[in-house]
Design an enzyme around this catalytic site. Structure first.
Site, mmCIF file in Angstrom:
data_model
loop_
_atom_site.group_PDB
_atom_site.id
_atom_site.type_symbol
_atom_site.label_atom_id
_atom_site.label_comp_id
_atom_site.label_asym_id
_atom_site.label_seq_id
_atom_site.Cartn_x
_atom_site.Cartn_y
_atom_site.Cartn_z
ATOM 1 N N ASP A 138 0.861 -1.194 0.000
ATOM 2 C CA ASP A 138 0.000 0.000 0.000
ATOM 3 C C ASP A 138 0.889 1.233 0.000
ATOM 4 O O ASP A 138 1.749 1.384 0.882
ATOM 5 C CB ASP A 138 -0.906 -0.012 1.231
ATOM 6 C CG ASP A 138 -1.993 -1.082 1.109
ATOM 7 O OD1 ASP A 138 -2.398 -1.397 -0.022
ATOM 8 O OD2 ASP A 138 -2.415 -1.613 2.151
ATOM 9 N N ARG A 213 -1.774 -7.929 -10.175
ATOM 10 C CA ARG A 213 -2.964 -7.151 -10.542
ATOM 11 C C ARG A 213 -2.724 -5.659 -10.317
ATOM 12 O O ARG A 213 -3.109 -4.820 -11.107
ATOM 13 C CB ARG A 213 -4.141 -7.632 -9.700
ATOM 14 C CG ARG A 213 -5.459 -7.310 -10.367
ATOM 15 C CD ARG A 213 -6.546 -8.141 -9.814
ATOM 16 N NE ARG A 213 -6.574 -8.042 -8.366
ATOM 17 C CZ ARG A 213 -7.558 -8.481 -7.602
ATOM 18 N NH1 ARG A 213 -8.587 -9.059 -8.141
ATOM 19 N NH2 ARG A 213 -7.524 -8.372 -6.297
HETATM 20 C C1 LIG Z 1 -1.629 -2.449 -3.075
HETATM 21 S S1 LIG Z 1 -2.034 -4.071 -2.620
HETATM 22 C C2 LIG Z 1 -0.954 -5.056 -3.646
HETATM 23 C C3 LIG Z 1 -1.384 -6.478 -3.735
HETATM 24 C C4 LIG Z 1 -0.495 -7.381 -4.617
HETATM 25 N N1 LIG Z 1 0.805 -7.565 -4.029
HETATM 26 C C5 LIG Z 1 -0.375 -6.850 -6.018
HETATM 27 O O1 LIG Z 1 0.716 -6.435 -6.410
HETATM 28 O O2 LIG Z 1 -1.392 -6.865 -6.740
HETATM 29 C C6 LIG Z 1 -1.283 -4.241 -1.000
HETATM 30 C C7 LIG Z 1 -1.761 -5.452 -0.231
HETATM 31 O O3 LIG Z 1 -1.070 -5.527 1.016
HETATM 32 C C8 LIG Z 1 -1.976 -5.956 2.011
HETATM 33 N N2 LIG Z 1 -1.443 -5.478 3.312
HETATM 34 C C9 LIG Z 1 -1.453 -4.209 3.769
HETATM 35 N N3 LIG Z 1 -0.897 -4.148 4.994
HETATM 36 C C10 LIG Z 1 -0.513 -5.413 5.311
HETATM 37 C C11 LIG Z 1 0.090 -5.997 6.461
HETATM 38 N N4 LIG Z 1 0.417 -5.255 7.526
HETATM 39 N N5 LIG Z 1 0.336 -7.313 6.450
HETATM 40 C C12 LIG Z 1 -0.003 -8.076 5.357
HETATM 41 N N6 LIG Z 1 -0.581 -7.572 4.252
HETATM 42 C C13 LIG Z 1 -0.847 -6.262 4.228
HETATM 43 C C14 LIG Z 1 -3.308 -5.339 1.613
HETATM 44 O O4 LIG Z 1 -4.427 -6.020 2.157
HETATM 45 C C15 LIG Z 1 -3.255 -5.426 0.090
HETATM 46 O O5 LIG Z 1 -3.829 -6.619 -0.384
#
Ligand SMILES: C[S@@+](CC[C@H](N)C(=O)[O-])C[C@H]1O[C@@H](n2cnc3c(N)ncnc32)[C@H](O)[C@@H]1O
Length: 233
Positions: A138, A213
């Protein structure tokens, strides 16, 4: 960290949504019936040898934090069946989808955790991982939210503890300020060195890269990516 501390700790590094659309019946069933067997149980102490979480003897162990749609995790798991993976994702809909893909593909080399990755990191034995992938975390582009970014001194300390010497931390992002932020934080951390030798190294996706994605969305919106690799010294 003790169990009591873990229970009392609010989610430290997760600020996103945990749920989206209601799950389809089959997805809800998957979570109930399949996830328990795949989920890493943080209520029991970590095994001294992490490889015992799997029913084979893995050549490498790799962690993916925030796998989102799970395209990358499943691709890597099928591409390298002798590597063991732990995937972490607190967003329920994404977890349901991934569990379904594990069932469809029959992948035996995936274990999962469905909450804040910092909890798993604190549970893992020291020097137990060969690689950590943090792909399009994120971005928190507004300056006032930068402190929410997953890359921080405290999380790099966690990475340094759980990575084996020579282990890799791979970070991809399309957000320039986050790329610079990560270069700065890793540059200031005594346990990490950036492996890049020239610009092509960080502009070229990792070998065998299937995309994600979130990356496809960045491309549609005209943003390029950086692919950084740091070595745990
Ligand atoms: C911007 S998305 C990217 C998802 C994927 N990696 C992609 O490239 O399509 C970031 C992901 O990190 C997860 N996320 C955010 N904070 C996290 C944490 N503290 N521990 C694990 N996952 C986390 C969110 O739920 C989200 O699915």
């Amino acid at each position: 960290m003790t169990d009591a501390e873990r229970r009392s700790r609010a989610s430290e590094a997760f600020f996103g949504r945990r749920k989206g659309k209601p799950l389809r019946e089959r997805q809800a069933q998957h979570l109930q019936t399949l996830l328990p067997a795949l989920k890493v149980d943080l209520s029991t102490p970590a095994p001294a040898e992490l490889s015992t979480l799997y029913d084979f003897s893995p050549a490498r162990i790799r962690l993916e934090i925030g796998f989102g749609g799970g395209e990358h995790l499943i691709h890597r798991a099928l591409e390298t069946p002798d590597t063991a993976f732990i995937g972490v994702e607190p967003f329920v809909n994404s977890m349901a989808k991934l569990v379904g893909r594990v069932e469809e593909t029959g992948a035996r080399n995936i274990r999962l955790y469905d909450d804040d990755a910092t909890e798993l990191l604190d549970w893992l034995p020291a020097a137990s991982l060969d690689q950590i992938d943090l792909l399009y975390p994120d971005p928190w582009p507004k300056r006032k939210h930068w402190k929410r970014r997953f890359v921080s001194r405290v999380n790099l300390d966690r990475f340094a503890r759980v990575l084996k010497p020579g282990g890799l931390f791979c970070f991809a992002s399309d957000i320039d300020t986050y790329v610079n932020w990560t270069l700065m934080h890793c540059g200031a951390h005594p346990a990490f060195e950036w492996t890049a030798e020239n610009a092509a190294d960080w502009l070229t996706p990792y070998a065998g890269w299937p995309g994600t994605r979130y990356e496809a969305k960045a491309r549609r919106e005209g943003r390029k990516s950086a692919y950084l690799t740091f070595r745990r010294l």
